[in-house]
Motif scaffolding. Structure first.
Motif, short mmCIF file in Angstrom:
data_model
loop_
_atom_site.label_atom_id
_atom_site.label_comp_id
_atom_site.label_asym_id
_atom_site.label_seq_id
_atom_site.Cartn_x
_atom_site.Cartn_y
_atom_site.Cartn_z
N TRP A 61 0.83 -1.20 0.00
CA TRP A 61 0.00 0.00 0.00
C TRP A 61 0.87 1.25 0.00
O TRP A 61 0.53 2.25 -0.63
CB TRP A 61 -0.97 0.00 1.18
CG TRP A 61 -2.24 -0.73 0.86
CD1 TRP A 61 -2.42 -2.07 0.77
CD2 TRP A 61 -3.50 -0.14 0.56
NE1 TRP A 61 -3.71 -2.35 0.44
CE2 TRP A 61 -4.41 -1.19 0.31
CE3 TRP A 61 -3.96 1.16 0.49
CZ2 TRP A 61 -5.74 -0.96 -0.01
CZ3 TRP A 61 -5.28 1.39 0.17
CH2 TRP A 61 -6.16 0.33 -0.08
N VAL A 71 -5.53 7.08 -1.11
CA VAL A 71 -4.83 5.81 -0.89
C VAL A 71 -3.89 5.92 0.31
O VAL A 71 -3.79 5.00 1.12
CB VAL A 71 -4.08 5.36 -2.17
CG1 VAL A 71 -3.17 4.18 -1.89
CG2 VAL A 71 -5.07 5.02 -3.26
N ASP A 104 -4.30 3.69 3.57
CA ASP A 104 -3.14 2.88 3.94
C ASP A 104 -2.79 3.07 5.41
O ASP A 104 -2.63 2.10 6.15
CB ASP A 104 -1.95 3.24 3.05
CG ASP A 104 -0.64 2.65 3.54
OD1 ASP A 104 -0.63 1.49 3.98
OD2 ASP A 104 0.38 3.37 3.47
#
Length: 128
Positions: free
Chosen positions: A30, A61, A65
């Motif tokens: 990630w 993201v 993450d």
């Protein structure tokens, strides 16, 4: 952008001790995805719509993450394994909180109303 390689150290043999594979692999990939999105944003800075898409994707993201890493770390008991982190101990202690603050500030800057002067300047820049 260091986020993309700091997380990858969790899966490099010899850098950290025996971290749970479920945590290390998830965090590493990630982080890599977040870093790739940041690089794509930098590469498309002259193509404004694509640039902003990558900036938003990078921040989404990145935050997802970090939140999922917090969750996975507590689920696998990572605080009890802190000694396994070795020299990378600074990542969850210093770097991760700074990343979260940076992502929150970035979202604030992305979502706040833009003054007319900034919108006019952005329009001029997009036209050139």
């Amino acid at each position: 952008m260091p986020q993309c390689f700091f997380g990858l150290v969790f899966i490099l043999p010899g850098v950290v001790g025996n971290l749970p594979a479920s945590f290390a692999t998830f965090a590493a990939y990630w982080d890599l995805a977040t870093g790739v999105l940041a690089i794509l944003a930098l590469l498309t800075v002259r193509i404004r719509p694509l640039f902003w898409l990558f900036v938003v994707a990078f921040n989404l993201v990145g935050v997802i993450d970090l939140i999922l890493d917090y969750y996975h770390a507590t689920q696998v008991g990572l605080p009890a394994l802190a000694g396994q982190l070795g020299a990378t101990y600074a990542i969850p202690i210093i770097y991760v909180p700074v990343l979260m603050i940076t992502h929150v500030v970035a979202f604030y800057l992305l979502l706040r109303p833009q003054p007319k002067a900034v919108r006019a300047f952005a329009g001029d820049a997009a036209a050139s």
